[in-house]
Design a protein around this motif. Structure first.
Motif, PDB file in Angstrom:
ATOM      1  N   ALA A 127      -4.939   7.677   2.626  1.00  0.00           N
ATOM      2  CA  ALA A 127      -5.270   7.284   1.252  1.00  0.00           C
ATOM      3  C   ALA A 127      -6.659   7.770   0.870  1.00  0.00           C
ATOM      4  O   ALA A 127      -6.877   8.255  -0.252  1.00  0.00           O
ATOM      5  N   HIS A 128      -7.618   7.669   1.787  1.00  0.00           N
ATOM      6  CA  HIS A 128      -8.974   8.151   1.482  1.00  0.00           C
ATOM      7  C   HIS A 128      -9.011   9.673   1.389  1.00  0.00           C
ATOM      8  O   HIS A 128      -9.794  10.226   0.603  1.00  0.00           O
ATOM      9  N   ASN A 129      -8.177  10.375   2.144  1.00  0.00           N
ATOM     10  CA  ASN A 129      -8.056  11.824   1.947  1.00  0.00           C
ATOM     11  C   ASN A 129      -7.608  12.121   0.520  1.00  0.00           C
ATOM     12  O   ASN A 129      -8.149  13.002  -0.155  1.00  0.00           O
ATOM     13  N   ALA A 130      -6.589  11.374   0.062  1.00  0.00           N
ATOM     14  CA  ALA A 130      -6.061  11.599  -1.286  1.00  0.00           C
ATOM     15  C   ALA A 130      -7.090  11.258  -2.350  1.00  0.00           C
ATOM     16  O   ALA A 130      -7.099  11.862  -3.435  1.00  0.00           O
ATOM     17  N   LEU A 131      -7.979  10.295  -2.050  1.00  0.00           N
ATOM     18  CA  LEU A 131      -9.046   9.925  -2.992  1.00  0.00           C
ATOM     19  C   LEU A 131     -10.235  10.877  -2.908  1.00  0.00           C
ATOM     20  O   LEU A 131     -11.212  10.702  -3.636  1.00  0.00           O
ATOM     21  N   ARG A 132     -10.165  11.836  -1.980  1.00  0.00           N
ATOM     22  CA  ARG A 132     -11.215  12.816  -1.738  1.00  0.00           C
ATOM     23  C   ARG A 132     -12.498  12.159  -1.213  1.00  0.00           C
ATOM     24  O   ARG A 132     -13.585  12.727  -1.316  1.00  0.00           O
ATOM     25  N   GLY A 134       0.815  -1.218   0.000  1.00  0.00           N
ATOM     26  CA  GLY A 134       0.000   0.000   0.000  1.00  0.00           C
ATOM     27  C   GLY A 134       0.843   1.259   0.000  1.00  0.00           C
ATOM     28  O   GLY A 134       0.548   2.226  -0.713  1.00  0.00           O
ATOM     29  N   LEU A 135       1.906   1.267   0.810  1.00  0.00           N
ATOM     30  CA  LEU A 135       2.799   2.432   0.845  1.00  0.00           C
ATOM     31  C   LEU A 135       3.460   2.652  -0.505  1.00  0.00           C
ATOM     32  O   LEU A 135       3.658   3.794  -0.942  1.00  0.00           O
ATOM     33  N   GLU A 157      -6.915  -0.285  -1.075  1.00  0.00           N
ATOM     34  CA  GLU A 157      -7.289  -1.711  -1.110  1.00  0.00           C
ATOM     35  C   GLU A 157      -6.281  -2.553  -0.333  1.00  0.00           C
ATOM     36  O   GLU A 157      -6.653  -3.456   0.421  1.00  0.00           O
ATOM     37  N   SER A 158      -4.993  -2.257  -0.499  1.00  0.00           N
ATOM     38  CA  SER A 158      -3.955  -3.017   0.201  1.00  0.00           C
ATOM     39  C   SER A 158      -4.022  -2.792   1.707  1.00  0.00           C
ATOM     40  O   SER A 158      -3.883  -3.738   2.493  1.00  0.00           O
ATOM     41  N   PHE A 159      -4.226  -1.545   2.119  1.00  0.00           N
ATOM     42  CA  PHE A 159      -4.328  -1.259   3.549  1.00  0.00           C
ATOM     43  C   PHE A 159      -5.547  -1.969   4.153  1.00  0.00           C
ATOM     44  O   PHE A 159      -5.480  -2.478   5.280  1.00  0.00           O
ATOM     45  N   GLU A 160      -6.661  -2.003   3.414  1.00  0.00           N
ATOM     46  CA  GLU A 160      -7.857  -2.675   3.907  1.00  0.00           C
ATOM     47  C   GLU A 160      -7.614  -4.180   4.061  1.00  0.00           C
ATOM     48  O   GLU A 160      -8.105  -4.806   5.006  1.00  0.00           O
ATOM     49  N   ARG A 161      -6.869  -4.771   3.136  1.00  0.00           N
ATOM     50  CA  ARG A 161      -6.525  -6.193   3.248  1.00  0.00           C
ATOM     51  C   ARG A 161      -5.685  -6.443   4.501  1.00  0.00           C
ATOM     52  O   ARG A 161      -5.848  -7.458   5.191  1.00  0.00           O
ATOM     53  N   ALA A 162      -4.760  -5.530   4.779  1.00  0.00           N
ATOM     54  CA  ALA A 162      -3.920  -5.676   5.972  1.00  0.00           C
ATOM     55  C   ALA A 162      -4.769  -5.654   7.234  1.00  0.00           C
ATOM     56  O   ALA A 162      -4.559  -6.449   8.160  1.00  0.00           O
ATOM     57  N   LEU A 163      -5.752  -4.764   7.284  1.00  0.00           N
ATOM     58  CA  LEU A 163      -6.596  -4.648   8.476  1.00  0.00           C
ATOM     59  C   LEU A 163      -7.566  -5.817   8.625  1.00  0.00           C
ATOM     60  O   LEU A 163      -7.966  -6.157   9.737  1.00  0.00           O
ATOM     61  N   ALA A 164      -7.939  -6.433   7.501  1.00  0.00           N
ATOM     62  CA  ALA A 164      -8.936  -7.502   7.538  1.00  0.00           C
ATOM     63  C   ALA A 164      -8.378  -8.817   8.052  1.00  0.00           C
ATOM     64  O   ALA A 164      -9.153  -9.729   8.378  1.00  0.00           O
ATOM     65  N   LEU A 165      -7.065  -8.924   8.133  1.00  0.00           N
ATOM     66  CA  LEU A 165      -6.477 -10.188   8.551  1.00  0.00           C
ATOM     67  C   LEU A 165      -6.720 -10.447  10.025  1.00  0.00           C
ATOM     68  O   LEU A 165      -6.589  -9.538  10.845  1.00  0.00           O
ATOM     69  N   PRO A 166      -7.042 -11.688  10.385  1.00  0.00           N
ATOM     70  CA  PRO A 166      -7.237 -11.998  11.804  1.00  0.00           C
ATOM     71  C   PRO A 166      -5.914 -11.950  12.535  1.00  0.00           C
ATOM     72  O   PRO A 166      -4.859 -12.215  11.969  1.00  0.00           O
ATOM     73  N   LEU A 198      -5.470   1.569  -5.272  1.00  0.00           N
ATOM     74  CA  LEU A 198      -4.806   0.302  -4.955  1.00  0.00           C
ATOM     75  C   LEU A 198      -4.142   0.360  -3.581  1.00  0.00           C
ATOM     76  O   LEU A 198      -4.065  -0.657  -2.883  1.00  0.00           O
ATOM     77  N   ALA A 199      -3.673   1.546  -3.201  1.00  0.00           N
ATOM     78  CA  ALA A 199      -3.095   1.705  -1.854  1.00  0.00           C
ATOM     79  C   ALA A 199      -4.157   1.421  -0.798  1.00  0.00           C
ATOM     80  O   ALA A 199      -3.926   0.650   0.142  1.00  0.00           O
TER      81      ALA A 199
END
Length: 342
Positions: free
Chosen positions: A244-249, A202-203, A216-225, A213-214
């Motif tokens: 990332a969501h700030n940058a996506l507005r 993501g970085l 999406e990657s961060f969300e995958r990292a958080l979703a892991l148990p 895509l950044a």
């Protein structure tokens, strides 16, 4: 008795008991001196030296590794292991040219994947990221040939970070490496390692300004148990996802991530990172037209940056406060904050 101590030392090292391992290897080396076997003494000196290197004491490790120089009757495997560990010791001492010299011996000896990683680290130390990236890519290919997926993914992650530091690589090349690393993550059983890799990916995408895509990657990292997941790592991912969501507005979505990140950083006592999260939260609030909330969060950010003596952060918070006060119709306060920023 020497063999028993050696086995105990390796078990302790595998269990993370560095003090116990060093104690076993030290006693084994002491006893080996009375056996009349130079080869056994060299092996014991090697074990102790390698353990010191692995536990972050390269200078002490090098002292014993140099006592274990192989004879013509020693195996090629002993020579490989010795070159590898001596190179690692020199790398730890930031003597990168010497480390590369031993890595060259290793490449001839055949332990290629680990050697490429070691050489990549040395080139990073020498501030040659392009060469480092090529070494890490070579390591990834070697690990894949040996069906070692997790080390391959780690090598690709290092390669992408090195490529981003060099102007010699095009964005398409870097995204290709990031996508390759991403494709390997699902087959890695360790959720903590997968989370770390997804965050690194993501970085990388964020640095290339591919924020969808950044995110999406961060969300995958958080979703892991991971009930025992590193809390600092989780806080960093939350902060990255909000940014990332700030940058996506997508500021409304970003608010929740910023709040969670600020709360977790605060619980962990990381005031600088918490200040950054408050600043990101304030920016999102201002873009949503909630200038009162923006001003409040800029004040929280300012206090956090004051607590840690971050002058740059204080300047940014004061500037944000000034802008918020303008929108709130209080030019006098705005001038005061702008003056502090100056």
């Amino acid at each position: 008795q020497v063999e028993g101590l050696t086995r105990a030392g390796h078990r302790a090292l595998a269990q993370g008991d560095s003090r116990g391992a060093l104690g076993c290897f030290r006693r084994a080396l002491l006893l080996s001196g009375g056996t009349g076997s130079p080869r056994l003494r060299r092996v014991c000196a090697f074990n102790l030296g390698a353990a010191y290197v692995e536990t972050g004491k390269p200078e002490k490790g090098l002292e014993f590794l140099l006592q274990s120089q192989p004879s013509e009757h020693d195996s090629e495997e002993h020579s490989e292991n010795l070159y590898f560990n001596v190179g690692a010791a020199h790398e730890g001492l930031q003597d990168f040219w010497k480390a590369l010299e031993y890595s060259g011996h290793m490449a001839q000896a055949g332990r290629r994947a680990g050697t490429h990683v070691q050489m990549g680290c040395c080139y990073l130390g020498l501030r040659e990221p392009a060469r480092a990236a090529r070494c890490f890519l070579a390591a990834a290919r070697s690990f894949m040939a040996a069906a070692s997926t997790a080390p391959a993914a780690l090598a690709l992650s290092r390669a992408s970070r090195s490529m981003l530091q060099s102007p010699r690589f095009r964005a398409a090349e870097i995204t290709g490496v990031l996508a390759w690393c991403h494709s390997l993550c699902e087959s890695i059983p360790d959720p903590a390692l997968r989370a770390r890799l997804y965050n690194d990916i993501g970085l990388g995408y964020a640095q290339l300004h591919i924020f969808s895509l950044a995110a999406e990657s961060f969300e995958r990292a958080l979703a892991l148990p991971g009930t025992e997941r590193d809390r600092r790592g989780e806080a960093a991912v939350l902060q990255n996802l909000g940014a990332a969501h700030n940058a996506l507005r997508s500021f409304g979505t970003a608010l929740g991530w910023h709040r969670r990140a600020a709360a977790l950083h605060g619980a962990l006592g990381n005031r600088r990172a918490q200040g950054q999260c408050f600043g990101n939260l304030a920016f999102a609030c201002s873009r949503l037209g909630n200038h009162g909330a923006a001003a409040e969060n800029y004040l929280h950010a300012l206090q956090a940056f004051r607590d840690v003596g971050d002058v740059q952060g204080q300047w940014q918070a004061c500037e944000g406060l000034g802008t918020a006060c303008v929108h709130l119709g209080d030019p006098q306060k705005a001038i005061g904050h702008y003056q502090k920023a100056l």
